[in-house]
Design a protein around this motif. Structure first.
Motif, PDB file in Angstrom:
ATOM      1  N   LEU A  45     -13.337 -20.639 -17.375  1.00  0.00           N
ATOM      2  CA  LEU A  45     -13.634 -22.064 -17.237  1.00  0.00           C
ATOM      3  C   LEU A  45     -14.997 -22.415 -17.851  1.00  0.00           C
ATOM      4  N   SER A  46     -15.395 -21.643 -18.851  1.00  0.00           N
ATOM      5  CA  SER A  46     -16.681 -21.892 -19.514  1.00  0.00           C
ATOM      6  C   SER A  46     -16.738 -23.272 -20.151  1.00  0.00           C
ATOM      7  N   GLY A  47     -15.573 -23.808 -20.541  1.00  0.00           N
ATOM      8  CA  GLY A  47     -15.530 -25.132 -21.144  1.00  0.00           C
ATOM      9  C   GLY A  47     -15.407 -25.081 -22.654  1.00  0.00           C
ATOM     10  N   ASP A  48     -15.062 -26.225 -23.231  1.00  0.00           N
ATOM     11  CA  ASP A  48     -14.946 -26.331 -24.684  1.00  0.00           C
ATOM     12  C   ASP A  48     -16.332 -26.301 -25.332  1.00  0.00           C
ATOM     13  N   ASN A  49     -16.336 -25.998 -26.624  1.00  0.00           N
ATOM     14  CA  ASN A  49     -17.571 -26.039 -27.427  1.00  0.00           C
ATOM     15  C   ASN A  49     -18.653 -25.164 -26.802  1.00  0.00           C
ATOM     16  N   LEU A  50     -18.286 -23.917 -26.566  1.00  0.00           N
ATOM     17  CA  LEU A  50     -19.156 -22.974 -25.854  1.00  0.00           C
ATOM     18  C   LEU A  50     -20.385 -22.581 -26.660  1.00  0.00           C
ATOM     19  N   PRO A  69     -19.883 -32.280 -26.963  1.00  0.00           N
ATOM     20  CA  PRO A  69     -20.265 -31.971 -25.582  1.00  0.00           C
ATOM     21  C   PRO A  69     -19.826 -30.574 -25.171  1.00  0.00           C
ATOM     22  N   GLY A  70     -20.645 -29.911 -24.385  1.00  0.00           N
ATOM     23  CA  GLY A  70     -20.329 -28.576 -23.906  1.00  0.00           C
ATOM     24  C   GLY A  70     -21.574 -27.724 -23.811  1.00  0.00           C
ATOM     25  N   PHE A  71     -21.395 -26.481 -23.431  1.00  0.00           N
ATOM     26  CA  PHE A  71     -22.538 -25.590 -23.259  1.00  0.00           C
ATOM     27  C   PHE A  71     -23.272 -25.362 -24.570  1.00  0.00           C
ATOM     28  N   GLY A  72     -22.528 -25.298 -25.677  1.00  0.00           N
ATOM     29  CA  GLY A  72     -23.169 -25.093 -26.966  1.00  0.00           C
ATOM     30  C   GLY A  72     -24.231 -26.130 -27.265  1.00  0.00           C
ATOM     31  N   ALA A  73     -23.937 -27.376 -26.925  1.00  0.00           N
ATOM     32  CA  ALA A  73     -24.889 -28.449 -27.201  1.00  0.00           C
ATOM     33  C   ALA A  73     -26.133 -28.354 -26.329  1.00  0.00           C
ATOM     34  N   THR A  74     -26.043 -27.705 -25.146  1.00  0.00           N
ATOM     35  CA  THR A  74     -27.264 -27.525 -24.348  1.00  0.00           C
ATOM     36  C   THR A  74     -28.254 -26.637 -25.088  1.00  0.00           C
ATOM     37  N   MET A  75     -27.747 -25.637 -25.806  1.00  0.00           N
ATOM     38  CA  MET A  75     -28.638 -24.779 -26.592  1.00  0.00           C
ATOM     39  C   MET A  75     -29.246 -25.565 -27.740  1.00  0.00           C
ATOM     40  N   ASN A  76     -28.479 -26.472 -28.308  1.00  0.00           N
ATOM     41  CA  ASN A  76     -28.986 -27.300 -29.397  1.00  0.00           C
ATOM     42  C   ASN A  76     -30.120 -28.198 -28.901  1.00  0.00           C
ATOM     43  N   VAL A  77     -29.919 -28.812 -27.743  1.00  0.00           N
ATOM     44  CA  VAL A  77     -30.953 -29.682 -27.177  1.00  0.00           C
ATOM     45  C   VAL A  77     -32.227 -28.895 -26.883  1.00  0.00           C
ATOM     46  N   ALA A 113     -29.961 -32.013 -21.976  1.00  0.00           N
ATOM     47  CA  ALA A 113     -29.016 -30.907 -21.795  1.00  0.00           C
ATOM     48  C   ALA A 113     -28.017 -31.247 -20.684  1.00  0.00           C
ATOM     49  N   HIS A 114     -28.491 -31.892 -19.627  1.00  0.00           N
ATOM     50  CA  HIS A 114     -27.612 -32.328 -18.540  1.00  0.00           C
ATOM     51  C   HIS A 114     -26.510 -33.238 -19.066  1.00  0.00           C
ATOM     52  N   GLU A 115     -26.879 -34.206 -19.873  1.00  0.00           N
ATOM     53  CA  GLU A 115     -25.902 -35.185 -20.355  1.00  0.00           C
ATOM     54  C   GLU A 115     -24.847 -34.549 -21.251  1.00  0.00           C
ATOM     55  N   VAL A 116     -25.251 -33.631 -22.124  1.00  0.00           N
ATOM     56  CA  VAL A 116     -24.257 -33.033 -23.017  1.00  0.00           C
ATOM     57  C   VAL A 116     -23.346 -32.082 -22.265  1.00  0.00           C
ATOM     58  N   PHE A 117     -23.825 -31.541 -21.135  1.00  0.00           N
ATOM     59  CA  PHE A 117     -22.993 -30.585 -20.395  1.00  0.00           C
ATOM     60  C   PHE A 117     -21.996 -31.262 -19.478  1.00  0.00           C
ATOM     61  N   VAL A 118     -22.421 -32.289 -18.747  1.00  0.00           N
ATOM     62  CA  VAL A 118     -21.536 -32.905 -17.742  1.00  0.00           C
ATOM     63  C   VAL A 118     -20.644 -33.988 -18.331  1.00  0.00           C
ATOM     64  N   GLY A 119     -20.791 -34.284 -19.626  1.00  0.00           N
ATOM     65  CA  GLY A 119     -19.909 -35.246 -20.278  1.00  0.00           C
ATOM     66  C   GLY A 119     -20.408 -36.669 -20.274  1.00  0.00           C
TER      67      GLY A 119
END
Length: 311
Positions: free
Chosen positions: A282-287, A239-247, A218-224
């Motif tokens: 500033l939530s970021g892309d791919n929320l 990459p983005g917050f959405g992918a942290t939920m996927n992980v 989750a760290h890697e997908v969030f920080v790029g």
């Protein structure tokens, strides 16, 4: 021939260039120490979490956690979080990138924690997002969460229901995370509801560590730090917050459209961004992960992640 000889000045320039190239190739990345909190790491040269995330902010984010109706009154506190985070700050947790990214990662991680430990509801005092860290364990387990596992067999008489800041479920998840922390969670899963620092540490370990080979954390997908493959892009995993939920949750949350389970996690993240002074803009892309295919489809394994259900 004399016409092919190099002048002394040119030779000097070549020697200087060679010396610079050698120095560059042999130079080691600068490492820093930040007191007890961050030791001997390139990431320690950045601000650490306690530099930008203070006690009052923790209290703002989890303002109702010690309300009389909360299950975990007096359990969770700022010191436990910072002590746990100190183990992972040298690895980049909350210390990757500039200050804005560092603050966003803390908000993202705690957004998951708040959502998964909340007892808030629509008309709750302070609003439904103010009740994170209300729980430290699953209150009414529907089962013992014991699966026949060769690597992590169930201990007789032990139940593996959800416990912790990112609730851990199932014997094999307790076993794997216990191995990572060097704590015997397989035989003593209750440790996660007895020690808040350990509970936060288990959650950060889960955030920082890929649970499957060839998958990101989750760290890697969030920080790029994760670069999607062609297959990832086709599966709409970006990459983005959405992918942290996927992980963390796979198709229990993702790939199902705009479902409440997903939106609740996003709402906590954005609420925390606002309270920390960053702002949800500033939530970021791919929320979200509404259309993402799961990294680890639940049909391919007995369950997805240690956070397979809310506490």
């Amino acid at each position: 021939m004399a016409g092919n000889s190099l002048s002394p000045e040119v030779w000097m320039l070549l020697l200087v260039a060679a010396a610079c190239a050698h120095a560059a190739s042999s130079a080691k990345p600068k490492v820093c120490d930040k007191g007890w909190e961050c030791k001997t790491s390139v990431y320690c040269c950045n601000e650490t979490i306690s530099d930008f995330f203070q006690v009052y902010q923790f209290e703002d984010l989890f303002s109702k956690r010690n309300a009389p109706v909360a299950q975990a009154v007096g359990f969770w506190d700022y010191h436990s979080f910072i002590t746990a985070a100190a183990v992972y700050e040298p690895l980049g947790f909350g210390t990757t990138g500039g200050k804005q990214m560092q603050m966003k990662e803390v908000a993202a991680f705690l957004g998951h924690v708040g959502s998964k430990t909340s007892c808030g509801y629509g008309v709750a005092t302070g609003g439904p997002l103010a009740w994170g860290l209300c729980y430290k364990r699953e209150m009414s387990p529907s089962q013992s969460y014991c699966d026949q596992s060769y690597d992590y067999p169930c201990t007789p008489g032990v139940d593996y229901y959800g416990r912790g800041a990112l609730p851990v479920f199932w014997n094999y998840n307790y076993g794997a995370i216990g191995d990572g922390l060097k704590v015997d969670l397989l035989n003593h899963p209750e440790y996660l509801e007895q020690n808040a620092t350990l509970a936060f540490q288990a959650a950060i370990y889960r955030w920082m560590t890929p649970m499957k080979k060839k998958q990101p954390s989750a760290h890697e997908v969030f920080v790029g730090k994760w670069k999607p493959t062609k297959n990832d892009t086709l599966a709409k995993r970006l990459p983005g917050f959405g992918a942290t939920m996927n992980v963390l949750y796979g198709d229990l949350v993702c790939g199902q459209g705009s479902v409440d389970a997903m939106n609740n996690i996003i709402s906590h993240y954005q609420y925390y961004l606002d309270l920390m002074g960053i702002g949800r803009q500033l939530s970021g892309d791919n929320l979200d992960c509404a259309e993402q295919e799961a990294f680890d489809p639940s049909s391919a394994s007995f369950t997805s992640s240690p956070t397979a259900a809310s506490a």
